[in-house]
Design a protein around this motif. Structure first.
Motif, PDB file in Angstrom:
ATOM      1  N   LYS A  43       0.834  -1.206   0.000  1.00 22.06           N
ATOM      2  CA  LYS A  43       0.000   0.000   0.000  1.00 22.06           C
ATOM      3  C   LYS A  43       0.870   1.259   0.000  1.00 22.06           C
ATOM      4  CE  LYS A  43      -2.064  -1.220   3.829  1.00 22.06           C
ATOM      5  NZ  LYS A  43      -1.309  -2.466   4.106  1.00 22.06           N
ATOM      6  N   THR A  44       1.832   1.298   0.918  1.00 23.39           N
ATOM      7  CA  THR A  44       2.718   2.470   0.985  1.00 23.39           C
ATOM      8  C   THR A  44       3.580   2.552  -0.274  1.00 23.39           C
ATOM      9  OG1 THR A  44       2.713   2.446   3.404  1.00 23.39           O
ATOM     10  CG2 THR A  44       4.546   3.581   2.340  1.00 23.39           C
ATOM     11  N   VAL A  45       4.029   1.414  -0.761  1.00 23.24           N
ATOM     12  CA  VAL A  45       4.811   1.397  -2.014  1.00 23.24           C
ATOM     13  C   VAL A  45       3.991   2.016  -3.142  1.00 23.24           C
ATOM     14  CG1 VAL A  45       5.684  -0.163  -3.814  1.00 23.24           C
ATOM     15  CG2 VAL A  45       6.387  -0.494  -1.433  1.00 23.24           C
ATOM     16  N   PHE A  85       2.551  11.151   5.593  1.00 21.42           N
ATOM     17  CA  PHE A  85       3.431  10.006   5.824  1.00 21.42           C
ATOM     18  C   PHE A  85       2.904   9.163   6.980  1.00 21.42           C
ATOM     19  CE2 PHE A  85       6.072  12.802   3.371  1.00 21.42           C
ATOM     20  CZ  PHE A  85       6.789  11.934   2.561  1.00 21.42           C
ATOM     21  N   GLN A  86       3.124   7.836   6.855  1.00 21.48           N
ATOM     22  CA  GLN A  86       2.650   6.883   7.868  1.00 21.48           C
ATOM     23  C   GLN A  86       3.221   7.252   9.246  1.00 21.48           C
ATOM     24  OE1 GLN A  86       2.950   2.922   6.322  1.00 21.48           O
ATOM     25  NE2 GLN A  86       2.235   1.926   8.170  1.00 21.48           N
ATOM     26  N   ILE A  87       4.490   7.643   9.256  1.00 22.75           N
ATOM     27  CA  ILE A  87       5.094   8.166  10.491  1.00 22.75           C
ATOM     28  C   ILE A  87       5.183   9.679  10.321  1.00 22.75           C
ATOM     29  CG2 ILE A  87       7.188   8.173  11.918  1.00 22.75           C
ATOM     30  CD1 ILE A  87       7.611   5.264  10.635  1.00 22.75           C
ATOM     31  N   PHE A 162      -3.400   9.831   1.714  1.00 30.85           N
ATOM     32  CA  PHE A 162      -3.268   9.674   3.167  1.00 30.85           C
ATOM     33  C   PHE A 162      -2.782   8.273   3.498  1.00 30.85           C
ATOM     34  CE2 PHE A 162      -6.962  12.847   4.085  1.00 30.85           C
ATOM     35  CZ  PHE A 162      -6.107  13.907   3.831  1.00 30.85           C
ATOM     36  N   ASP A 163      -1.673   8.193   4.225  1.00 31.90           N
ATOM     37  CA  ASP A 163      -1.155   6.888   4.640  1.00 31.90           C
ATOM     38  C   ASP A 163      -1.359   6.720   6.143  1.00 31.90           C
ATOM     39  OD1 ASP A 163       0.004   4.424   4.678  1.00 31.90           O
ATOM     40  OD2 ASP A 163       1.952   5.064   3.899  1.00 31.90           O
ATOM     41  N   GLU A 164      -2.429   6.034   6.504  1.00 28.95           N
ATOM     42  CA  GLU A 164      -2.753   5.723   7.904  1.00 28.95           C
ATOM     43  C   GLU A 164      -2.802   6.966   8.793  1.00 28.95           C
ATOM     44  OE1 GLU A 164      -1.350   2.143   9.617  1.00 28.95           O
ATOM     45  OE2 GLU A 164      -0.958   1.191   7.699  1.00 28.95           O
ATOM     46  N   VAL A 165      -3.595   7.955   8.381  1.00 33.36           N
ATOM     47  CA  VAL A 165      -3.746   9.147   9.227  1.00 33.36           C
ATOM     48  C   VAL A 165      -4.588   8.860  10.472  1.00 33.36           C
ATOM     49  CG1 VAL A 165      -3.313  11.011   7.583  1.00 33.36           C
ATOM     50  CG2 VAL A 165      -5.599  10.015   7.697  1.00 33.36           C
TER      51      VAL A 165
HETATM   52 MG    MG Z   1       2.228   1.100   4.832  1.00 35.76          MG
END
Ligand code: MG
Ligand code: ATP
Length: 243
Positions: A43-45, A85-87, A162-165
């Protein structure tokens, strides 16, 4: 109307790790597309390919009908693609206001004054006005997630990634994020939203895409996808502990 984003036969491999084999989907203007899939599904990729941070091994990405597959990160920001970003990545020793303002100056070429005006509006929209002078590093996780969204908005995007907000937040905090995303939708933005939290997918998205085995397994209405055999099979009981 033509889709704002079209992804065709997208693939990427890292050596012998074929993370994405063939991913195909479209995103309509002002649509919120949720993306789910197991840990490590890519997913992030996929998000990193959309922003230009990673080059796909094959396939094509079009934004507003234009082939952007070969464009750089900065070109895509200028065309109107923003991300979180996820982090969370805010500059910890800058205030919330300064973080959002900097996003407008560097992401959209605004003057400090213009970027400052925009930052005030964005801080209002994400519910951080009262903490605008707080250092980012001193904010709670919820407020840092808000700020991530604010920085993504600062460059004046049309499409937000949005990555895991909502990742790592309590149920009531997730509701705060849902409210922000609803405001974002009402303002006309298009959003791709990766998330494990089922509540956000059911309440916060127009459609959900299941990414697994390197492919777009299924896309459809949130409740239908979440109740599907495919989700059941792929999450194999992991589903409930995530939600
Ligand atoms: Mg991810
Ligand atoms: N830059 C890279 N170089 C090599 N391998 C990578 C790189 N980025 C990601 N990978 C690999 O790609 C796979 C997919 O990772 P990715 O971070 O996209 O998963 P994800 O679906 O976002 O998972 P999660 O839900 O845990 O965030 C993993 O096997 C990861 O190790």
């Amino acid at each position: 109307m033509a889709p704002i984003l079209t992804v065709e036969d997208l693939g990427i491999s890292f050596g012998s790790n074929h993370v994405l084999k063939s991913v195909n989907y479209t995103l309509e203007e002002n649509e919120i597309l949720g993306v789910i899939g197991p840990n490590g599904a890519g997913k992030t990729v996929m998000l990193n390919i959309l922003t230009g941070m990673l080059k796909p091994t094959k396939g094509k990405v079009s934004f507003n009908g234009e082939d952007i597959t070969g464009k750089s990160v900065n070109e895509r920001v200028r065309l109107g693609i923003g991300r979180t970003f996820q982090i969370p990545r805010a500059f910890e020793k800058m205030t919330a206001y300064e973080n959002v303002m900097t996003g407008g100056v560097f992401g959209d070429g605004l003057s400090e004054r213009q970027a400052g005006d925009r930052a005030v509006e964005i801080l209002e929209m994400i519910g951080l006005s009262e903490k605008s002078m707080a250092f980012a590093g001193k904010l709670s996780l919820l407020d840092r997630k808000r700020l991530e969204i604010g920085v993504a908005l600062a460059s004046g995007p049309k499409l937000l990634l949005f990555d895991e907000v909502a990742g790592g937040l309590t149920e009531s905090e997730v509701s705060d994020i849902l409210a922000i995303v609803q405001r974002i939708k009402a303002e006309g933005y298009s959003v791709i939203w990766i998330e494990h939290v089922i509540q956000t997918m059911l309440k916060g998205t127009d459609r959900v895409l299941l990414l697994a085995d390197g492919r777009d397994i299924l896309a459809g209405l949130p409740a239908e996808v979440m109740a599907s055999e495919e989700v059941e099979r792929i999450y194999l009981g992991v589903k409930k502990s995530h939600g």
